[in-house]
Design a protein around this motif. Structure first.
Motif, PDB file in Angstrom:
ATOM      1  N   SER A  57       0.821  -1.215   0.000  1.00  0.00           N
ATOM      2  CA  SER A  57       0.000   0.000   0.000  1.00  0.00           C
ATOM      3  C   SER A  57       0.854   1.264   0.000  1.00  0.00           C
ATOM      4  N   ILE A  58       1.915   1.255   0.791  1.00  0.00           N
ATOM      5  CA  ILE A  58       2.790   2.430   0.878  1.00  0.00           C
ATOM      6  C   ILE A  58       3.457   2.711  -0.468  1.00  0.00           C
ATOM      7  N   SER A  59       3.821   1.648  -1.185  1.00  0.00           N
ATOM      8  CA  SER A  59       4.509   1.833  -2.471  1.00  0.00           C
ATOM      9  C   SER A  59       3.626   2.551  -3.490  1.00  0.00           C
ATOM     10  N   GLU A  60       2.320   2.587  -3.244  1.00  0.00           N
ATOM     11  CA  GLU A  60       1.413   3.262  -4.150  1.00  0.00           C
ATOM     12  C   GLU A  60       1.133   4.704  -3.743  1.00  0.00           C
ATOM     13  N   CYS A  61       1.655   5.123  -2.588  1.00  0.00           N
ATOM     14  CA  CYS A  61       1.414   6.489  -2.099  1.00  0.00           C
ATOM     15  C   CYS A  61       2.207   7.500  -2.919  1.00  0.00           C
ATOM     16  N   SER A  62       1.628   8.679  -3.083  1.00  0.00           N
ATOM     17  CA  SER A  62       2.264   9.712  -3.904  1.00  0.00           C
ATOM     18  C   SER A  62       3.142  10.649  -3.092  1.00  0.00           C
ATOM     19  N   ASP A  63       2.913  10.745  -1.778  1.00  0.00           N
ATOM     20  CA  ASP A  63       3.739  11.640  -0.954  1.00  0.00           C
ATOM     21  C   ASP A  63       3.728  11.160   0.495  1.00  0.00           C
ATOM     22  N   ALA A  64       4.528  11.849   1.319  1.00  0.00           N
ATOM     23  CA  ALA A  64       4.695  11.445   2.718  1.00  0.00           C
ATOM     24  C   ALA A  64       3.404  11.577   3.513  1.00  0.00           C
ATOM     25  N   LYS A  65       2.610  12.605   3.211  1.00  0.00           N
ATOM     26  CA  LYS A  65       1.353  12.826   3.930  1.00  0.00           C
ATOM     27  C   LYS A  65       0.396  11.656   3.704  1.00  0.00           C
ATOM     28  N   GLU A  66       0.273  11.226   2.459  1.00  0.00           N
ATOM     29  CA  GLU A  66      -0.601  10.095   2.150  1.00  0.00           C
ATOM     30  C   GLU A  66      -0.073   8.821   2.802  1.00  0.00           C
ATOM     31  N   GLU A  67       1.248   8.668   2.814  1.00  0.00           N
ATOM     32  CA  GLU A  67       1.859   7.481   3.419  1.00  0.00           C
ATOM     33  C   GLU A  67       1.524   7.395   4.903  1.00  0.00           C
ATOM     34  N   LYS A  68       1.618   8.518   5.617  1.00  0.00           N
ATOM     35  CA  LYS A  68       1.305   8.529   7.050  1.00  0.00           C
ATOM     36  C   LYS A  68      -0.161   8.178   7.295  1.00  0.00           C
ATOM     37  N   ALA A  69      -1.035   8.671   6.416  1.00  0.00           N
ATOM     38  CA  ALA A  69      -2.461   8.377   6.558  1.00  0.00           C
ATOM     39  C   ALA A  69      -2.734   6.883   6.363  1.00  0.00           C
ATOM     40  N   VAL A  70      -2.057   6.274   5.395  1.00  0.00           N
ATOM     41  CA  VAL A  70      -2.219   4.845   5.125  1.00  0.00           C
ATOM     42  C   VAL A  70      -1.736   4.019   6.316  1.00  0.00           C
ATOM     43  N   ILE A  71      -0.614   4.412   6.877  1.00  0.00           N
ATOM     44  CA  ILE A  71      -0.065   3.694   8.037  1.00  0.00           C
ATOM     45  C   ILE A  71      -1.030   3.755   9.211  1.00  0.00           C
ATOM     46  N   ARG A  72      -1.532   4.965   9.491  1.00  0.00           N
ATOM     47  CA  ARG A  72      -2.446   5.122  10.629  1.00  0.00           C
ATOM     48  C   ARG A  72      -3.749   4.341  10.418  1.00  0.00           C
ATOM     49  N   GLU A  73      -4.254   4.341   9.186  1.00  0.00           N
ATOM     50  CA  GLU A  73      -5.500   3.632   8.896  1.00  0.00           C
ATOM     51  C   GLU A  73      -5.350   2.131   9.103  1.00  0.00           C
ATOM     52  N   ASN A  74      -4.221   1.594   8.694  1.00  0.00           N
ATOM     53  CA  ASN A  74      -4.038   0.146   8.738  1.00  0.00           C
ATOM     54  C   ASN A  74      -3.516  -0.383  10.062  1.00  0.00           C
ATOM     55  N   LEU A  75      -2.720   0.405  10.769  1.00  0.00           N
ATOM     56  CA  LEU A  75      -2.187  -0.042  12.052  1.00  0.00           C
ATOM     57  C   LEU A  75      -3.028   0.425  13.238  1.00  0.00           C
ATOM     58  N   GLY A  76      -3.819   1.477  13.011  1.00  0.00           N
ATOM     59  CA  GLY A  76      -4.564   2.061  14.116  1.00  0.00           C
ATOM     60  C   GLY A  76      -3.694   2.977  14.955  1.00  0.00           C
ATOM     61  N   THR A  77      -2.504   3.263  14.470  1.00  0.00           N
ATOM     62  CA  THR A  77      -1.576   4.168  15.153  1.00  0.00           C
ATOM     63  C   THR A  77      -0.484   4.556  14.172  1.00  0.00           C
ATOM     64  N   SER A  78       0.394   5.477  14.573  1.00  0.00           N
ATOM     65  CA  SER A  78       1.537   5.861  13.736  1.00  0.00           C
ATOM     66  C   SER A  78       2.767   5.109  14.207  1.00  0.00           C
ATOM     67  N   PHE A  79       3.789   5.078  13.361  1.00  0.00           N
ATOM     68  CA  PHE A  79       5.033   4.423  13.761  1.00  0.00           C
ATOM     69  C   PHE A  79       5.673   5.144  14.941  1.00  0.00           C
ATOM     70  N   ASN A  80       5.569   6.473  14.982  1.00  0.00           N
ATOM     71  CA  ASN A  80       6.131   7.234  16.091  1.00  0.00           C
ATOM     72  C   ASN A  80       5.452   6.858  17.403  1.00  0.00           C
ATOM     73  N   MET A  81       4.126   6.765  17.379  1.00  0.00           N
ATOM     74  CA  MET A  81       3.394   6.384  18.590  1.00  0.00           C
ATOM     75  C   MET A  81       3.729   4.953  18.999  1.00  0.00           C
ATOM     76  N   LEU A  82       3.935   4.090  18.016  1.00  0.00           N
ATOM     77  CA  LEU A  82       4.324   2.712  18.326  1.00  0.00           C
ATOM     78  C   LEU A  82       5.697   2.680  18.991  1.00  0.00           C
ATOM     79  N   SER A  83       6.614   3.501  18.500  1.00  0.00           N
ATOM     80  CA  SER A  83       7.937   3.593  19.133  1.00  0.00           C
ATOM     81  C   SER A  83       7.808   4.078  20.576  1.00  0.00           C
ATOM     82  N   GLN A  84       6.925   5.057  20.795  1.00  0.00           N
ATOM     83  CA  GLN A  84       6.713   5.546  22.162  1.00  0.00           C
ATOM     84  C   GLN A  84       6.144   4.442  23.051  1.00  0.00           C
TER      85      GLN A  84
END
Length: 494
Positions: free
Chosen positions: A181-208
């Motif tokens: 899914s990420i490989s189809e994203c056009s920019d960083a903003k869309e990529e972050k939205a895809v991550i949050r939608e699918n994981l239910g959180t962001s990578f930064n929050m997961l690191s925390q």
């Protein structure tokens, strides 16, 4: 692009708590356990040394990596091989060995992840390589600070993207689908939205979440939650990661890079060109350390420093002339006095000594050469100043010829000031090989002595500027070498 909510199963039932627990309990329990143990240890608690040894002794692969790093050019302190973790702790200091343990365990845990698709594995390697370079860079930025803080910052930078690294290392269906899914994203903003939608959180929050669950240090937790904080440690972590991310891009933005470099140079109170030079040296050191950790697979993915080489030609062609600086001498001499009191480790003593000679005494280059195990050669261990890479590779002194200045200094255990190498006084001691290495305008030698035994030499000259040295420079050089010997004896003596 197809809907990501259809790509992964039940995304909304997952989130930071789910992924933190899954990674800690199912995916990376060994790393979780080791890191928790190491983070709880108090460096001044005698029992901590025993616990540290026990926490790794059952893991032969981990022990092997730790010892390989301890004996590498980055950390090695003498002629004898370090063969136990407890000995490594004594020689390197507690903060260094804890940092090495965590780094070795992290690299082995992630690099040995099984069942990853080629795309996910490559994504993981790129992320790990970037984190490793950022850790070295952040530590370099704080080289004027206490070693304990440097090691905390190294680990915090290394673990800055732990949530994302851990997620990719799972090799799960979710990871494969998200990669697609990420490989189809056009920019960083869309990529972050895809991550949050699918994981239910962001990578930064997961690191925390992982940082809290594993009891990782305050520095990492603050760097993740308050990246804009202006303290030196948080600022260095943030800038190191930003710079490495830019350098890792397929088409990096020169303007963005220049902006971050200027911010970093301002923080360090140096010129941008000097920062670039430090970063290039840091990049080379990172490659060597990655090899020592058995992580050669990361080398081709390390951030590319080629953009940093622009505009360095002027700096290389016209190096700044260093002149005696009494304020800098006093600063470093005080630091060495503190080293003697606190019994600081070899690396810290040598670094402060050479910085004092380079910046305070005012030479072009200086270095510490250690005796080989058979005591027939002197080999560069730490070098500072102009042409340091060349000196590190080529300044190898044979002690087997009949008359050798270095041998004389070792035998007499006395410093030597060779004011005019071509004069009758010194000519017999100068063969062609030695002449090709030292400055024709003169140089200074002093033996490194621990418990009355010479373990190496300190060397300094003004080769690149072709300037002569005087008695006052030699007196100050001798002052530094004598104090360094006192510090080493205090640290390594019995």
């Amino acid at each position: 692009m197809k809907s990501t909510s259809q790509t992964l199963s039940h995304p909304k039932s997952k989130g930071i708590d789910y992924w933190t627990k899954r990674i800690s309990d199912q995916e990376m329990p060994a790393l979780c356990s080791t890191v928790k143990t190491l983070e709880k240890l108090e460096k001044d608690d005698v029992s901590s040394l025993s616990i540290l040894g026990k926490s790794v002794m059952h893991d032969n692969a981990l022990t092997s990596r730790i010892l390989r790093v301890a004996n590498s050019a980055t950390y090695s302190k003498g002629n004898s091989q370090i063969t136990t973790v407890s000995r490594a702790t004594v020689m390197l200091g507690f903060d260094n060995i804890r940092s090495i343990c965590i780094t070795a365990k992290l690299l082995s845990s992630l690099l040995e992840s099984e069942g990853l698709t080629p795309n996910v594995y490559q994504r993981l390697l790129k992320l790990m390589a970037r984190a490793f370079q950022a850790a070295m860079l952040a530590k370099m930025m704080l080289r004027e600070h206490e070693e304990e803080l440097q090691e905390e910052v190294f680990i915090a930078s290394l673990l800055y993207h732990l949530g994302e690294s851990a997620f990719w290392s799972t090799g799960s269906e979710e990871a494969v689908a998200l990669d697609s899914s990420i490989s189809e994203c056009s920019d960083a903003k869309e990529e972050k939205a895809v991550i949050r939608e699918n994981l239910g959180t962001s990578f930064n929050m997961l690191s925390q979440g992982i940082a809290r669950a594993w009891g990782l240090g305050e520095v990492l937790q603050k760097a993740l939650s308050s990246p804009d904080a202006r303290t030196p440690e948080i600022r260095s972590i943030f800038l190191a990661n930003e710079i490495c991310e830019i350098l890792s891009q397929s088409t990096p933005s020169p303007s963005e890079l220049q902006h971050r470099l200027q911010q970093t140079a301002t923080m360090l109170d140096i010129e941008v060109d000097e920062l670039k030079g430090r970063m290039i040296r840091c990049s080379k050191a990172t490659k060597k350390l990655a090899e020592a950790y058995g992580a050669k697979v990361l080398l081709e993915y390390l951030p590319n420093p080629k953009l940093l080489t622009k505009d360095l030609e002027v700096e290389i062609e016209k190096p700044a002339l260093r002149v005696p600086n009494m304020a800098e001498q006093l600063k470093k001499l005080r630091a060495l006095t503190d080293c003697a009191v606190t019994k600081a480790d070899f690396n810290k003593v040598i670094t402060i000594t050479l910085e004092g000679i380079l910046l305070g005494v005012g030479v072009d280059r200086c270095g510490v050469l250690l005796l080989s195990p058979n005591r027939k050669q002197l080999q560069p261990r730490v070098v500072l100043g102009e042409g340091e890479e060349q000196m590190k590779n080529e300044f190898i002194i044979s002690l087997e010829q009949k008359k050798c200045l270095f041998s004389e200094s070792i035998e007499l255990k006395q410093p030597m000031f060779v004011d005019e190498p071509d004069s009758a006084k010194w000519r017999l001691y100068m063969d062609d090989d030695l002449k090709s290495k030292v400055s024709s305008k003169g140089f200074m030698l002093a033996p490194l002595i621990v418990e009355k035994k010479v373990i190496g030499m300190i060397y300094a000259d003004r080769a690149s500027s072709a300037r002569s040295l005087g008695q006052s420079e030699f007196d100050n050089f001798t002052h530094f070498s004598n104090l360094a010997n006192l510090c080493l004896t205090a640290a390594l003596g019995h």
